[in-house]
Write a protein that holds these residues in place. Structure first.
Motif, PDB file in Angstrom:
ATOM      1  N   THR A   1       0.826  -1.208  -0.027  1.00 45.85           N
ATOM      2  CA  THR A   1      -0.038   0.132  -0.031  1.00 45.85           C
ATOM      3  C   THR A   1       0.713   1.051   0.035  1.00 45.85           C
ATOM      4  N   GLU A   2       1.860   1.295   0.733  1.00 40.50           N
ATOM      5  CA  GLU A   2       2.700   2.551   0.839  1.00 40.50           C
ATOM      6  C   GLU A   2       3.509   2.795  -0.465  1.00 40.50           C
ATOM      7  N   VAL A   3       3.979   1.569  -1.027  1.00 38.73           N
ATOM      8  CA  VAL A   3       4.701   1.701  -2.301  1.00 38.73           C
ATOM      9  C   VAL A   3       4.001   2.327  -3.613  1.00 38.73           C
ATOM     10  N   SER A   4       2.755   1.745  -3.403  1.00 40.32           N
ATOM     11  CA  SER A   4       1.635   1.937  -4.405  1.00 40.32           C
ATOM     12  C   SER A   4       1.435   3.562  -4.130  1.00 40.32           C
ATOM     13  N   THR A   5       1.198   3.922  -2.936  1.00 41.21           N
ATOM     14  CA  THR A   5       0.706   5.421  -2.986  1.00 41.21           C
ATOM     15  C   THR A   5       1.864   6.419  -3.199  1.00 41.21           C
ATOM     16  N   ALA A   6       3.067   5.722  -2.996  1.00 38.42           N
ATOM     17  CA  ALA A   6       4.211   6.633  -3.449  1.00 38.42           C
ATOM     18  C   ALA A   6       4.318   6.756  -4.960  1.00 38.42           C
TER      19      ALA A   6
ATOM     20  N   CYS B   1       3.155  17.097   4.103  1.00 36.58           N
ATOM     21  CA  CYS B   1       1.891  16.498   3.779  1.00 36.58           C
ATOM     22  C   CYS B   1       1.806  15.196   3.677  1.00 36.58           C
ATOM     23  N   VAL B   2       0.940  14.551   4.420  1.00 41.39           N
ATOM     24  CA  VAL B   2       0.539  13.127   4.493  1.00 41.39           C
ATOM     25  C   VAL B   2      -0.203  12.632   3.497  1.00 41.39           C
ATOM     26  N   LEU B   3       0.169  11.673   2.589  1.00 41.75           N
ATOM     27  CA  LEU B   3      -0.537  11.031   1.393  1.00 41.75           C
ATOM     28  C   LEU B   3      -1.386   9.861   2.109  1.00 41.75           C
ATOM     29  N   TYR B   4      -0.592   9.238   2.751  1.00 41.02           N
ATOM     30  CA  TYR B   4      -1.280   7.699   3.533  1.00 41.02           C
ATOM     31  C   TYR B   4      -0.950   7.839   4.883  1.00 41.02           C
ATOM     32  N   GLU B   5      -1.951   7.208   5.656  1.00 40.87           N
ATOM     33  CA  GLU B   5      -1.366   7.021   7.181  1.00 40.87           C
ATOM     34  C   GLU B   5      -2.466   5.913   7.634  1.00 40.87           C
ATOM     35  N   SER B   6      -1.885   5.089   8.212  1.00 42.30           N
ATOM     36  CA  SER B   6      -2.631   3.999   9.003  1.00 42.30           C
ATOM     37  C   SER B   6      -2.179   3.592  10.517  1.00 42.30           C
ATOM     38  N   ALA B   7      -3.025   3.139  11.364  1.00 49.86           N
ATOM     39  CA  ALA B   7      -2.329   3.017  12.803  1.00 49.86           C
ATOM     40  C   ALA B   7      -1.524   1.814  12.917  1.00 49.86           C
ATOM     41  N   PRO B   8      -0.331   2.027  13.269  1.00 50.31           N
ATOM     42  CA  PRO B   8       0.417   0.891  13.597  1.00 50.31           C
ATOM     43  C   PRO B   8      -0.091  -0.132  14.780  1.00 50.31           C
ATOM     44  N   PRO B   9       0.551  -1.367  14.719  1.00 50.12           N
ATOM     45  CA  PRO B   9       0.063  -1.949  15.970  1.00 50.12           C
ATOM     46  C   PRO B   9       0.484  -1.466  17.103  1.00 50.12           C
ATOM     47  N   SER B  10      -0.221  -1.790  18.479  1.00 46.54           N
ATOM     48  CA  SER B  10       0.114  -1.067  19.682  1.00 46.54           C
ATOM     49  C   SER B  10       1.562  -1.480  19.957  1.00 46.54           C
ATOM     50  N   ASP B  11       2.172  -2.280  19.757  1.00 42.74           N
ATOM     51  CA  ASP B  11       3.541  -2.840  20.227  1.00 42.74           C
ATOM     52  C   ASP B  11       4.577  -2.147  19.412  1.00 42.74           C
TER      53      ASP B  11
ATOM     54  N   VAL C   1       3.150   7.469   4.347  1.00 43.31           N
ATOM     55  CA  VAL C   1       3.631   8.138   3.147  1.00 43.31           C
ATOM     56  C   VAL C   1       3.496   9.575   3.345  1.00 43.31           C
ATOM     57  N   SER C   2       4.498  10.502   3.148  1.00 42.81           N
ATOM     58  CA  SER C   2       4.158  11.756   3.228  1.00 42.81           C
ATOM     59  C   SER C   2       5.227  12.430   2.320  1.00 42.81           C
ATOM     60  N   TYR C   3       5.202  13.681   2.123  1.00 40.41           N
ATOM     61  CA  TYR C   3       6.071  14.469   0.859  1.00 40.41           C
ATOM     62  C   TYR C   3       5.783  15.876   1.411  1.00 40.41           C
ATOM     63  N   ARG C   4       7.129  16.576   0.762  1.00 40.29           N
ATOM     64  CA  ARG C   4       7.328  17.961   0.848  1.00 40.29           C
ATOM     65  C   ARG C   4       7.796  18.427  -0.365  1.00 40.29           C
ATOM     66  N   ILE C   5       7.095  19.424  -1.116  1.00 44.34           N
ATOM     67  CA  ILE C   5       7.713  20.168  -2.082  1.00 44.34           C
ATOM     68  C   ILE C   5       8.365  21.486  -1.702  1.00 44.34           C
TER      69      ILE C   5
ATOM     70  N   LEU D   1      11.806  17.831  -4.259  1.00 41.31           N
ATOM     71  CA  LEU D   1      10.676  17.262  -3.825  1.00 41.31           C
ATOM     72  C   LEU D   1      11.274  15.874  -2.759  1.00 41.31           C
ATOM     73  N   THR D   2      10.884  15.863  -1.789  1.00 41.34           N
ATOM     74  CA  THR D   2      11.262  14.709  -0.592  1.00 41.34           C
ATOM     75  C   THR D   2       9.902  13.992  -0.226  1.00 41.34           C
ATOM     76  N   MET D   3      10.014  12.505  -0.499  1.00 40.17           N
ATOM     77  CA  MET D   3       9.071  11.787  -0.051  1.00 40.17           C
ATOM     78  C   MET D   3       9.544  10.781   0.995  1.00 40.17           C
ATOM     79  N   TRP D   4       8.701  10.780   1.896  1.00 41.95           N
ATOM     80  CA  TRP D   4       9.086   9.520   2.864  1.00 41.95           C
ATOM     81  C   TRP D   4       8.110   8.315   2.853  1.00 41.95           C
ATOM     82  N   VAL D   5       8.563   7.273   2.393  1.00 36.41           N
ATOM     83  CA  VAL D   5       7.676   5.766   2.397  1.00 36.41           C
ATOM     84  C   VAL D   5       8.302   5.035   3.453  1.00 36.41           C
TER      85      VAL D   5
END
Length: 151
Positions: free
Chosen positions: A3-8, A112-122, A101-105, A92-96
């Motif tokens: 999902t992250e790679v596809s988003t980027a 700016c955040v393109l994709y975000e999901s909650a990580p497991p609690s641990d 997944v987020s980026y900065r121009i 352009l900087t993108m963090w995957v």
């Protein structure tokens, strides 16, 4: 990671689509090639239990020169790195990272955040280099509260 790679890859492809200079077929091939290159590159540098570990390795950067992974994908559609560079932002900087997944121009642009999901609690929630940029910025586009402690 898929999902992250596809988003980027979709984000960079949308930037190229906006130029109107590439056919749908070229854009599709570019996106596919970029997804494949990112997946291969990140394969041994993806740590869902420590999402920021390896963040610098997974950072996609265009900074007056083309990121090699984007350049590789450009070659599959017959574009040189120089041609692609003229179509994308020069800064352009993108963090995957796992779960985000987020980026900065621009060097002083907002993150700016393109994709975000909650990580497991641990999951380890250590600060990332991106978070340090957010906190240390002088731009008024985002406000952060800083707390200091003295002993």
């Amino acid at each position: 990671m898929k999902t992250e790679v596809s988003t980027a890859a979709n984000f960079v492809t949308r930037l190229l689509r906006g130029t109107g200079l590439l056919s749908d077929e070229q854009l599709q091939q570019f996106r596919f090639s970029l997804e494949e290159a990112l997946g291969d590159h990140y394969q041994h540098h993806w740590f869902p239990n420590a999402p920021y570990r390896g963040s610098g390795y997974r950072c996609i950067r265009i900074n007056h020169k083309m990121d090699p992974l984007i350049g590789k994908a450009a070659c599959t559609i017959g574009f040189t790195k120089e041609q692609l560079f003229s179509l994308l932002p020069s800064e352009l900087t993108m963090w995957v990272d796992p779960y985000e997944v987020s980026y900065r121009i621009g060097e002083d642009g907002s993150i700016c955040v393109l994709y975000e999901s909650a990580p497991p609690s641990d999951t380890n929630q250590a600060d990332s280099c991106k978070d340090e940029l957010r906190i240390g910025r002088s731009s008024p586009s985002k406000s952060f509260s800083m707390m200091t402690c003295s002993s």
